[in-house]
Each structure stands twice: as C-alpha cells, then as structure tokens.
Design an enzyme around this catalytic site. Sequence first.
Site, PDB file in Angstrom:
ATOM      1  N   HIS A 102       1.165  -0.406   6.204  1.00  0.00           N
ATOM      2  CA  HIS A 102       2.412  -0.397   5.424  1.00  0.00           C
ATOM      3  C   HIS A 102       3.681  -0.221   6.262  1.00  0.00           C
ATOM      4  CE1 HIS A 102       3.284   0.251   0.849  1.00  0.00           C
ATOM      5  NE2 HIS A 102       4.004  -0.728   1.359  1.00  0.00           N
ATOM      6  N   ASP A 122       1.431   2.509  -5.004  1.00  0.00           N
ATOM      7  CA  ASP A 122       0.768   3.138  -3.849  1.00  0.00           C
ATOM      8  C   ASP A 122       0.278   4.518  -4.302  1.00  0.00           C
ATOM      9  OD1 ASP A 122       0.302   4.224  -1.181  1.00  0.00           O
ATOM     10  OD2 ASP A 122       1.975   3.048  -0.393  1.00  0.00           O
ATOM     11  N   HIS A 181       0.715   6.839  -2.225  1.00  0.00           N
ATOM     12  CA  HIS A 181       1.611   7.611  -1.360  1.00  0.00           C
ATOM     13  C   HIS A 181       3.053   7.154  -1.534  1.00  0.00           C
ATOM     14  CE1 HIS A 181      -2.361   7.130   0.693  1.00  0.00           C
ATOM     15  NE2 HIS A 181      -2.250   8.443   0.822  1.00  0.00           N
ATOM     16  N   ASP A 224       5.302   7.194   1.033  1.00  0.00           N
ATOM     17  CA  ASP A 224       5.761   6.594   2.289  1.00  0.00           C
ATOM     18  C   ASP A 224       7.231   6.912   2.546  1.00  0.00           C
ATOM     19  OD1 ASP A 224       3.151   5.748   2.437  1.00  0.00           O
ATOM     20  OD2 ASP A 224       3.580   3.656   1.991  1.00  0.00           O
ATOM     21  N   HIS A 245       3.191   4.344   9.042  1.00  0.00           N
ATOM     22  CA  HIS A 245       2.918   3.746   7.715  1.00  0.00           C
ATOM     23  C   HIS A 245       3.192   4.730   6.572  1.00  0.00           C
ATOM     24  CE1 HIS A 245      -1.572   4.836   6.610  1.00  0.00           C
ATOM     25  NE2 HIS A 245      -0.960   5.865   7.140  1.00  0.00           N
ATOM     26  N   ASP A 292       0.401  -1.349  -2.023  1.00  0.00           N
ATOM     27  CA  ASP A 292      -0.594  -0.796  -1.100  1.00  0.00           C
ATOM     28  C   ASP A 292      -1.904  -0.727  -1.885  1.00  0.00           C
ATOM     29  OD1 ASP A 292      -2.196   1.075   0.342  1.00  0.00           O
ATOM     30  OD2 ASP A 292      -0.428   2.138   1.083  1.00  0.00           O
ATOM     31  N   ASP A 300      -4.341   1.042  -1.592  1.00  0.00           N
ATOM     32  CA  ASP A 300      -4.816   2.400  -1.887  1.00  0.00           C
ATOM     33  C   ASP A 300      -4.186   2.975  -3.144  1.00  0.00           C
ATOM     34  OD1 ASP A 300      -2.433   3.876  -1.188  1.00  0.00           O
ATOM     35  OD2 ASP A 300      -3.079   4.034   0.891  1.00  0.00           O
ATOM     36  N   GLU A 337      -2.518  -2.927   3.572  1.00  0.00           N
ATOM     37  CA  GLU A 337      -3.540  -1.904   3.851  1.00  0.00           C
ATOM     38  C   GLU A 337      -4.966  -2.349   3.516  1.00  0.00           C
ATOM     39  OE1 GLU A 337      -3.051   0.856   5.596  1.00  0.00           O
ATOM     40  OE2 GLU A 337      -0.920   1.366   5.389  1.00  0.00           O
TER      41      GLU A 337
HETATM   42  C1  DIR Z   1       0.518  10.599   4.612  1.00  0.00           C
HETATM   43  C2  DIR Z   1      -0.378   9.414   4.312  1.00  0.00           C
HETATM   44  N1  DIR Z   1       1.483  10.826   3.558  1.00  0.00           N
HETATM   45  C3  DIR Z   1       1.227  10.387   5.950  1.00  0.00           C
HETATM   46  N2  DIR Z   1       0.366   8.229   4.039  1.00  0.00           N
HETATM   47  C4  DIR Z   1      -0.191   7.043   3.745  1.00  0.00           C
HETATM   48  O1  DIR Z   1       0.532  10.266   6.961  1.00  0.00           O
HETATM   49  O2  DIR Z   1       2.439  10.333   5.975  1.00  0.00           O
HETATM   50  N3  DIR Z   1       0.493   6.056   3.264  1.00  0.00           N
HETATM   51  N4  DIR Z   1      -1.476   6.823   3.904  1.00  0.00           N
HETATM   52  O3  DIR Z   1       0.049   4.895   2.744  1.00  0.00           O
HETATM   53 MN    MN Z   2       1.608   2.859   1.627  1.00  0.00          MN
HETATM   54 MN    MN Z   3      -0.948   4.468   0.538  1.00  0.00          MN
END
Ligand code: DIR
Ligand code: MN
Ligand code: MN
Length: 301
Positions: A101, A124, A126, A128, A141, A228, A230, A273
């Site tokens: 991402h 998503d 998350h 991000d 990401h 995303d 996920d 992703e």
């Molecule tokens: C988590 C994971 N918040 C980080 N973030 C992800 O590492 O900043 N985003 N997987 O898609």
């Molecule tokens: Mn993401």
């Molecule tokens: Mn994500």
Amino acid sequence: QNAHIIGAATAFGQPRLGVDLGPDALRYAGLTKMLKELGLSVTDKGNIKGNFEVEAERHNIKNDDNLLNYDAVKDFNTILAGAVDASVSNGAFPLILGGDHSLAIGSLAGISRHYENLGVIWYDAHGDLNDSRTSPSGNIHGMPLGISCGIGDADLVNLYDAGPKVKPENIVLIGMRDLDEGEKQYIHDNDILTFTMTDVKMMGIAEVMKQALDHLVEKCDGLHLSLDVDGLDPMETPGTGTPVDGGLSLSETQLAMSILNDSDRITSMDLVEVNPLLDDGNKTAGKAVEIAASLFGKKQL
Ligand code: DIR
Ligand code: MN
Ligand code: MN
Ligand code: MN
C-alpha cells in the site's frame, strides 16, 4: 471508458517479499479479460518494478528515522506518480495494481494534480495514517494516507508536487479494525469520517456506502478508491501480509462496489496487498478480480 492497468510491483513498504508479484497474480486471475467482457477498453501499461536485486538482497534496511526501505519507496513512488499522472492526462481510468500500500503515495500524487478536491475512500483493516513517530513498525505501507494528508517525512509529503495531496475532510475510512493509537488520535483531531467493522455490522455495508458517498459527492471533483484486500476477512483473502480477523466478506464488498458503480463517480482505483506467495493457490487474486468486476459494473442478474 478506457482503463489503464498500471502494475505497481513493489514490496518495499513492508518486510515480506512476494507482494511485488501481486500485479501478475491479478493478471493470471483474469483481470483484463473480465474488464473487456464488461465493455471497457483496456490498456495494460505493464509493471513498474522495484530493483529486484535490492528487493531480494538489501530489502529491509531502515533509515535513521526508522523508515523501512526509505529511498526505494521514494524512488518507486516518484516513477509511479508520473505514470498515473500520464494516464489521467490521457483521459483514462487508472487501475493501479499492488504491490504493497505504500504505492498510494505515488498514485495519489499523480492523481491529485488533476483535482481540486480529490475524495478518497480507503477500504482497509488499517488507517495507514501513521508517521515515523506513531508507527509501531517503520513500514511505510502503514503511512501512505497520512503522508498524502501532509504528515510525516517531508520528502515523501512533497513527492511529485509540493504539499499535501488530500484533505482529511475528503476521506472516508471503511472496514477499520486495527488502528494504532496515533492513528486514532489523528482521526479524532481531523474529524475523518470513519466506519469501523462494528459500524459496518451495525449499519450494514449498503448504508455505510450511502453515507460515504453523501459525504463526498458534492464537494469532490474526483473520487479515488484505495482498496487493500486485508479489508476483507482472511477467510476470503488469505494471501496478504497483515491479515486481521473479523473483516468484510466478499459479498459485502461486491455490494459496496456495485453501489460505487451505480454512483458513476469513481475516477481511479488502487487494488493492493495481494501476495501470491502467502496465498492458497491464487484465491486472493481471484477474489480481487471479482471485486474489480463489481466496481466496473458486473451484475448478478
Ligand atoms: C500497522 C499495520 N498499522 C503499521 N499497517 C498495515 O505497521 O503501521 N497497513 N498493515 O495495511
Ligand atoms: Mn493498507
Ligand atoms: Mn491493511
Ligand atoms: Mn490537487
């Protein structure tokens, strides 16, 4: 309508190799054929690649500010922004295939040149929205939306064009269930319209999408969807690097996409992703193709 497929074959935004193979996994799952069957004209612009030697041998180096693969992410996104900008200039719909991402830094930079008030739907698990201080991982990401709003590393914020690319009031977050403390604070401080998984289950995805569109359509001159995989439940899309239980189903996501298709307002998309090295066969890419099909107007009847 003409769609440009842009393969953003990068894994630099996180530690796991294989997500850079996502664009080709989506092609093997039949993306282009599906889009053509829906009546679109499709041009596949091929892949923008990271340096594979760096990916395999020097992947996972942190800079002084705890940012993973910082130079590689910056260089990759500068090239990607140019490709995306060119597609929009040509009147095409850019469909950017990830890749992790972090590529949204470049896609939003390339797109935002063309709009005064670009709306962004971030689908998503998350947010991000981290920066190097709030990030628990140093993985870029987890930062692209924050960077696009103007927080974090100055060179990344000013990538391609100086300044922020997106305004917090033009963002809607959907599917959230793994937000870091700093991200929650940023969402509250900036009043970002957010639908957690709890909200989705309470309201239903159709009502969520209606409220998301109500929030954006009048004030925004373009609408970017950053999806995303996920955001979906790992039972649906296991081939991804940071799965989080309790996510959206494929059928909810198809409904969300067909509501966006009905709105006729989406002007660009990231589909990110997909990591075929973590997948069960090529199941996750197959689901992602079905998601894109619904966005581009595939009907069940
Ligand atoms: C988590 C994971 N918040 C980080 N973030 C992800 O590492 O900043 N985003 N997987 O898609
Ligand atoms: Mn993401
Ligand atoms: Mn994500
Ligand atoms: Mn702009």
